[in-house]
Design a protein around this motif. Structure first.
Motif, mmCIF file in Angstrom:
data_model
loop_
_atom_site.group_PDB
_atom_site.id
_atom_site.type_symbol
_atom_site.label_atom_id
_atom_site.label_comp_id
_atom_site.label_asym_id
_atom_site.label_seq_id
_atom_site.Cartn_x
_atom_site.Cartn_y
_atom_site.Cartn_z
ATOM 1 N N ILE A 1 129.165 -0.212 -55.769
ATOM 2 C CA ILE A 1 130.474 0.178 -56.289
ATOM 3 C C ILE A 1 130.579 -0.302 -57.729
ATOM 4 O O ILE A 1 130.311 -1.473 -58.020
ATOM 5 C CB ILE A 1 131.619 -0.381 -55.421
ATOM 6 C CG1 ILE A 1 131.547 0.256 -54.023
ATOM 7 C CG2 ILE A 1 132.977 -0.113 -56.088
ATOM 8 C CD1 ILE A 1 132.676 -0.115 -53.086
ATOM 9 N N ASN B 1 131.203 5.099 -56.217
ATOM 10 C CA ASN B 1 130.047 4.639 -55.451
ATOM 11 C C ASN B 1 128.842 5.179 -56.195
ATOM 12 O O ASN B 1 128.524 6.356 -56.087
ATOM 13 C CB ASN B 1 130.064 5.203 -54.031
ATOM 14 C CG ASN B 1 131.191 4.628 -53.196
ATOM 15 O OD1 ASN B 1 131.571 3.475 -53.366
ATOM 16 N ND2 ASN B 1 131.735 5.441 -52.290
ATOM 17 N N TYR C 1 123.644 2.303 -52.704
ATOM 18 C CA TYR C 1 124.783 2.491 -53.598
ATOM 19 C C TYR C 1 125.373 1.155 -54.019
ATOM 20 O O TYR C 1 125.273 0.167 -53.299
ATOM 21 C CB TYR C 1 125.908 3.274 -52.888
ATOM 22 C CG TYR C 1 125.557 4.688 -52.554
ATOM 23 C CD1 TYR C 1 125.890 5.735 -53.416
ATOM 24 C CD2 TYR C 1 124.882 4.982 -51.379
ATOM 25 C CE1 TYR C 1 125.569 7.044 -53.105
ATOM 26 C CE2 TYR C 1 124.546 6.293 -51.054
ATOM 27 C CZ TYR C 1 124.895 7.314 -51.918
ATOM 28 O OH TYR C 1 124.565 8.611 -51.609
#
Ligand SMILES: CC(C)(COP(=O)(O)OP(=O)(O)OC[C@H]1O[C@@H](n2cnc3c(N)ncnc32)[C@H](O)[C@@H]1OP(=O)(O)O)[C@@H](O)C(=O)NCCC(=O)NCCS
Length: 140
Positions: free
Chosen positions: A133, A103, A131
């Motif tokens: 991924i 993340n 954030y």
């Protein structure tokens, strides 16, 4: 003279102070201790015997996630984080996992691109931060 730099595996408890100081100084120290820490692998980079950069790795379902990557503020931008991440990626390659992911704080994506991680479409916000991924697929 060149500074002595050592990369090594460390205990979870050795990561807590840097995690706290660098990532979440306004939260209590317990906030940075993870239940998963016991099951994780933890890596550190020491300069002249002092721990300056840390990262933790968690393997689940044949995939590896790294978390809580941090370098002491006064030691940032000197290449230590990159050295540690390169070391981590080498360790990951030995594990036989199919994917490594994290993340990533949204402002760190270019940094992780250099290590072969690509942004996925999964994004979220937590604790006031954005954030995304990021992942690297590994072929075996
Ligand atoms: C992300 C983090 C761990 C990187 O650690 P670091 O030790 O500063 O990493 P490096 O020094 O290798 O790289 C940092 C920057 O310095 C640059 N750099 C690397 N070596 C350098 C050198 N010798 N001289 C000048 N700059 C250098 C890198 O290119 C990188 O640039 P970028 O941020 O524009 O991509 C650190 O910034 C940190 O702790 N941040 C706060 C917590 C955080 O955001 N963690 C990551 C959550 S996803």
């Amino acid at each position: 003279m060149e500074k002595q730099i050592i990369l090594k595996e460390i205990e979870a408890s050795q990561t807590w102070q840097i995690r706290h100081q660098v990532m979440w100084p306004d939260k209590p120290i317990d906030y940075v201790k993870l239940d998963e820490d016991k099951k994780g692998m933890h890596f550190g980079l020491e300069v002249e015997g002092k721990l300056v950069s840390i990262v933790s790795l968690f393997v689940e379902n044949g995939e590896a996630q790294f978390r809580k990557f941090a370098t002491l503020e006064e030691e940032q931008g000197k290449g230590y984080g990159s050295k540690l991440l390169t070391h981590l990626m080498d360790a990951v390659a030995e594990l036989g996992v199919t994917r490594v992911w994290c993340n990533a704080r949204a402002n760190k994506t270019t940094f992780y691109n250099r290590f072969g991680l690509k942004e996925t479409r999964n994004q979220f916000s937590k604790g006031g931060l954005d954030y995304v991924i990021m992942e690297k697929r590994l072929i075996h």
